[in-house]
Design an enzyme around this catalytic site. Structure first.
Site, PDB file in Angstrom:
ATOM      1  CB  SER A   1      -0.786  -0.021   1.087  1.00  7.21           C
ATOM      2  OG  SER A   1      -0.289  -0.158   1.920  1.00  7.21           O
TER       3      SER A   1
ATOM      4  CD  GLU B   1      -7.681  -5.824   1.360  1.00 11.92           C
ATOM      5  OE1 GLU B   1      -7.154  -6.422   1.924  1.00 11.92           O
ATOM      6  OE2 GLU B   1      -7.395  -4.293   1.344  1.00 11.92           O
TER       7      GLU B   1
END
Ligand code: KIV
Length: 271
Positions: free
Chosen positions: A52, A189
């Site tokens: 990320s 997730e």
């Protein structure tokens, strides 16, 4: 006494013990020395040097562009700051999907050049051989199922995954496989909370959720989202503990005002 308070150095074994004692595991991302030091000093259990970084550090739309060398740069900065937390580094897109030898070489490069403690990679049975090969080198591997951002162009959206029975079943099978293959933990997730809880109950390794409800063994958030440095990303699962975007913008505005008005520096702020 909680394990969290007693432990001077978090290892994969400590995390397993936490799961078995029902103590929740805390995990946050960090990508640089200064933030990693704060997060570690606060007592986080796991620091994820996530890909990320491609979004929040480099401003890319997806996690795909970040390179292995860039991940190593971030990871080695984090390693220099951290005393207690277990440091896990994402294998970036394109560094492990080709074949298991490439996966092993990428994992070794991360461990050798950054000094981190483990790697994470996305996927289930399609990456089984790669995981096995990385494990033969003694490198701990964390799995990642559900919304796997490196496959965003296959999914087409960042919507909740595994809502349908068929995909949920596939995810359960992949979770079992990752456990059997030897992953020390698993990230789930953006999947339904019930499904995540079922997986966490069924497998013996710690399951860390992001947008996967409270029935799992721990939680992870992206640091920049959690402290409100980002402000346009507002998924339901995100709890913001600070609003640093507004605070920092306000402080910069004050600084500009003081410079323009010649209020800064004053007589005590010079030599
Ligand atoms: O890269 C990342 O930050 C991650 C978390 C969202 C789990 O993989």
């Amino acid at each position: 006494m909680s394990i969290h308070k007693e432990i001077k150095k978090v290892t994969t074994h400590v995390l397993l013990e936490m799961k078995h004692k029902g103590e929740k595991i805390s995990m946050l991302t960090a990508y640089d020395y200064t933030m990693a030091k704060i997060v570690d000093d606060a007592g986080i259990d796991i620091i994820l040097v996530g890909d990320s970084a491609s979004n929040v550090m480099a401003g890319h739309e997806t996690t795909l562009p970040i390179t292995l060398d860039q991940m190593i740069y971030h990871a080695s900065s984090v390693v220099r700051a951290v005393k207690r937390a277990l440091i896990v580094v994402d294998l970036p897109f394109g560094s492990y999907q080709g074949n298991s030898k490439e996966a092993l070489n990428s994992a070794i490069k991360i461990m050798k050049e950054s000094g981190a403690h483990a790697v994470k990679l996305e996927g289930g049975k399609e990456v089984k051989e790669s995981i096995e090969r990385i494990l033969t080198a003694g490198i701990p591997v964390m799995g990642h199922l559900g919304l796997t951002p490196q496959s965003i162009y296959k999914f087409g959206t960042y919507n909740v995954r595994a809502k349908e029975e068929e995909e949920a079943q596939r995810l359960i099978e992949d979770a079992r496989l990752l456990e059997k293959t030897g992953c020390f933990a698993l990230v789930l997730e953006k999947i339904p909370a019930k499904l995540a809880e079922q997986v966490a109950k069924e497998i013996s390794i710690p399951v860390i959720g992001i947008g996967a409800g409270g029935g799992v063994d721990g939680q992870v958030l992206v640091f920049h989202d959690m402290v409100g440095l980002t402000h346009e990303f507002n998924p339901r699962f995100l709890r913001r503990y600070l609003n640093l975007y507004d605070d920092i913008k306000g402080a910069v505005g004050e600084y500009i005002k003081d410079v323009k008005s010649k209020d800064f520096p004053n007589s005590s702020e010079q030599y």
